[in-house]
Write a protein that holds these residues in place. Sequence first.
Motif, PDB file in Angstrom:
ATOM      1  N   LYS A   1      14.391  -3.718   0.080  1.00 20.29           N
ATOM      2  CA  LYS A   1      13.061  -4.297  -0.150  1.00 20.29           C
ATOM      3  C   LYS A   1      12.047  -3.169  -0.303  1.00 20.29           C
ATOM      4  O   LYS A   1      12.111  -2.156   0.415  1.00 20.29           O
ATOM      5  CB  LYS A   1      12.646  -5.197   1.017  1.00 20.29           C
ATOM      6  CG  LYS A   1      13.559  -6.402   1.238  1.00 20.29           C
ATOM      7  CD  LYS A   1      13.091  -7.221   2.431  1.00 20.29           C
ATOM      8  CE  LYS A   1      13.976  -8.435   2.665  1.00 20.29           C
ATOM      9  NZ  LYS A   1      15.342  -8.061   3.092  1.00 20.29           N
ATOM     10  N   VAL A   2      11.114  -3.343  -1.212  1.00 23.24           N
ATOM     11  CA  VAL A   2      10.071  -2.348  -1.420  1.00 23.24           C
ATOM     12  C   VAL A   2       9.033  -2.466  -0.307  1.00 23.24           C
ATOM     13  O   VAL A   2       8.378  -3.501  -0.167  1.00 23.24           O
ATOM     14  CB  VAL A   2       9.401  -2.523  -2.797  1.00 23.24           C
ATOM     15  CG1 VAL A   2       8.229  -1.543  -2.950  1.00 23.24           C
ATOM     16  CG2 VAL A   2      10.404  -2.306  -3.924  1.00 23.24           C
ATOM     17  N   ILE A   3       8.905  -1.410   0.491  1.00 26.69           N
ATOM     18  CA  ILE A   3       7.921  -1.390   1.572  1.00 26.69           C
ATOM     19  C   ILE A   3       6.563  -0.943   1.049  1.00 26.69           C
ATOM     20  O   ILE A   3       5.521  -1.450   1.441  1.00 26.69           O
ATOM     21  CB  ILE A   3       8.377  -0.443   2.699  1.00 26.69           C
ATOM     22  CG1 ILE A   3       9.618  -0.994   3.393  1.00 26.69           C
ATOM     23  CG2 ILE A   3       7.267  -0.212   3.715  1.00 26.69           C
ATOM     24  CD1 ILE A   3      10.136  -0.087   4.480  1.00 26.69           C
ATOM     25  N   SER A   4       6.605   0.038   0.143  1.00 29.58           N
ATOM     26  CA  SER A   4       5.364   0.597  -0.382  1.00 29.58           C
ATOM     27  C   SER A   4       5.620   1.169  -1.769  1.00 29.58           C
ATOM     28  O   SER A   4       6.695   1.714  -2.026  1.00 29.58           O
ATOM     29  CB  SER A   4       4.844   1.695   0.559  1.00 29.58           C
ATOM     30  OG  SER A   4       3.753   2.385  -0.007  1.00 29.58           O
TER      31      SER A   4
ATOM     32  N   GLY B   1       5.008  13.462   2.127  1.00 29.80           N
ATOM     33  CA  GLY B   1       4.352  13.480   3.420  1.00 29.80           C
ATOM     34  C   GLY B   1       3.568  12.206   3.687  1.00 29.80           C
ATOM     35  O   GLY B   1       3.607  11.653   4.792  1.00 29.80           O
ATOM     36  N   THR B   2       2.867  11.719   2.666  1.00 28.96           N
ATOM     37  CA  THR B   2       2.126  10.463   2.802  1.00 28.96           C
ATOM     38  C   THR B   2       3.086   9.314   3.075  1.00 28.96           C
ATOM     39  O   THR B   2       2.787   8.408   3.872  1.00 28.96           O
ATOM     40  CB  THR B   2       1.311  10.175   1.531  1.00 28.96           C
ATOM     41  OG1 THR B   2       0.427  11.265   1.283  1.00 28.96           O
ATOM     42  CG2 THR B   2       0.490   8.912   1.679  1.00 28.96           C
ATOM     43  N   ALA B   3       4.261   9.347   2.440  1.00 32.82           N
ATOM     44  CA  ALA B   3       5.272   8.305   2.666  1.00 32.82           C
ATOM     45  C   ALA B   3       5.736   8.315   4.122  1.00 32.82           C
ATOM     46  O   ALA B   3       5.924   7.254   4.737  1.00 32.82           O
ATOM     47  CB  ALA B   3       6.451   8.510   1.729  1.00 32.82           C
ATOM     48  N   ILE B   4       5.936   9.505   4.685  1.00 33.32           N
ATOM     49  CA  ILE B   4       6.312   9.597   6.103  1.00 33.32           C
ATOM     50  C   ILE B   4       5.219   8.987   6.974  1.00 33.32           C
ATOM     51  O   ILE B   4       5.486   8.241   7.930  1.00 33.32           O
ATOM     52  CB  ILE B   4       6.563  11.061   6.505  1.00 33.32           C
ATOM     53  CG1 ILE B   4       7.835  11.592   5.842  1.00 33.32           C
ATOM     54  CG2 ILE B   4       6.661  11.204   8.031  1.00 33.32           C
ATOM     55  CD1 ILE B   4       8.105  13.056   6.111  1.00 33.32           C
ATOM     56  N   GLU B   5       3.976   9.292   6.642  1.00 25.61           N
ATOM     57  CA  GLU B   5       2.847   8.760   7.398  1.00 25.61           C
ATOM     58  C   GLU B   5       2.841   7.225   7.367  1.00 25.61           C
ATOM     59  O   GLU B   5       2.571   6.569   8.385  1.00 25.61           O
ATOM     60  CB  GLU B   5       1.549   9.306   6.807  1.00 25.61           C
ATOM     61  CG  GLU B   5       0.372   9.247   7.725  1.00 25.61           C
ATOM     62  CD  GLU B   5      -0.828   9.998   7.169  1.00 25.61           C
ATOM     63  OE1 GLU B   5      -1.806  10.157   7.918  1.00 25.61           O
ATOM     64  OE2 GLU B   5      -0.799  10.401   5.983  1.00 25.61           O
ATOM     65  N   VAL B   6       3.127   6.648   6.211  1.00 24.07           N
ATOM     66  CA  VAL B   6       3.201   5.188   6.075  1.00 24.07           C
ATOM     67  C   VAL B   6       4.278   4.628   7.004  1.00 24.07           C
ATOM     68  O   VAL B   6       4.056   3.659   7.743  1.00 24.07           O
ATOM     69  CB  VAL B   6       3.488   4.787   4.612  1.00 24.07           C
ATOM     70  CG1 VAL B   6       3.860   3.307   4.518  1.00 24.07           C
ATOM     71  CG2 VAL B   6       2.293   5.082   3.728  1.00 24.07           C
ATOM     72  N   LEU B   7       5.467   5.245   6.974  1.00 17.56           N
ATOM     73  CA  LEU B   7       6.572   4.761   7.804  1.00 17.56           C
ATOM     74  C   LEU B   7       6.278   4.909   9.290  1.00 17.56           C
ATOM     75  O   LEU B   7       6.626   4.037  10.098  1.00 17.56           O
ATOM     76  CB  LEU B   7       7.857   5.505   7.431  1.00 17.56           C
ATOM     77  CG  LEU B   7       8.434   5.156   6.054  1.00 17.56           C
ATOM     78  CD1 LEU B   7       9.508   6.167   5.649  1.00 17.56           C
ATOM     79  CD2 LEU B   7       9.012   3.747   6.054  1.00 17.56           C
TER      80      LEU B   7
END
Length: 262
Positions: free
Chosen positions: A76-79, A194-200
């Motif tokens: 599933k697409v989270i972001s 890095g932004t993706a890590i922050e989202v998770l």
Amino acid sequence: MINFIVCGLENTLINDDNKTISETTIDLISTLLDEGFKFAVATGYNYQVVKPMFGKIQDKIIYICNDGGVIIYDDKVISKTPIDTLVCMDVIAEMEKDAYKNDIKILFSTERKSAILSHNYDFIRYLSAQGIEPEFVEDIKELHGDINKITLCSNKGFDEKSYEQIYLRWARKANVAISNPNQIFITGPMVSKGTAIEVLQHVYEISEEDTVVFGTGFSDIDMFKHCFYSYAMQWADAQVKHSAKHITESVDTILEDVMRMN
């Protein structure tokens, strides 16, 4: 307590000569997942290319793909962060100009797939060598899903001047970065691994103190800012190694240490 591991893919878990992730590594990750850890792979590749590499654990890990343009978990697409359609059209128009058309080819990536507008055999073979099997489309309007990464591939390579020209043209409307001497990628504004890590970390309520990151490439540097335990691979560029707190020759060794620590 460490509970989140993020690992770059290119030249970290795989390399140009061997695009197979070792069974030892997969077994270690599997054990960590069974113990309640979350594991994410962060890559410039597309989801359909990366997922099969992880074999028996492919449905259990998080995929940060397209250099942070999309995050997928449990299929599933989270972001996702699309690139403005006008930017996409402008990139196509610009690359068709005489200064570029004989050299630069374009790869488009959506949430799950990739596509090209060219039937150029050498380009197709170049992509195939990287495990990329894109579909051919006459027009990007045929694509299903939003475009969240554009890769410009050059046979001659990009020097400082050519990169600067491309950067200045689209930097106000998108994120423009160089992946390697032969590739420039364009993603949505503010997009990065890095932004993706922050989202998770936000979604799963994980702290930076509980996060371990491995990376090798320049696009991995931003990931190091979002964790307490950062590891650059021994063979990484000096700038990448300088950006990490630690240097390692083996992801597996650190994963084993993490298991012992917990």
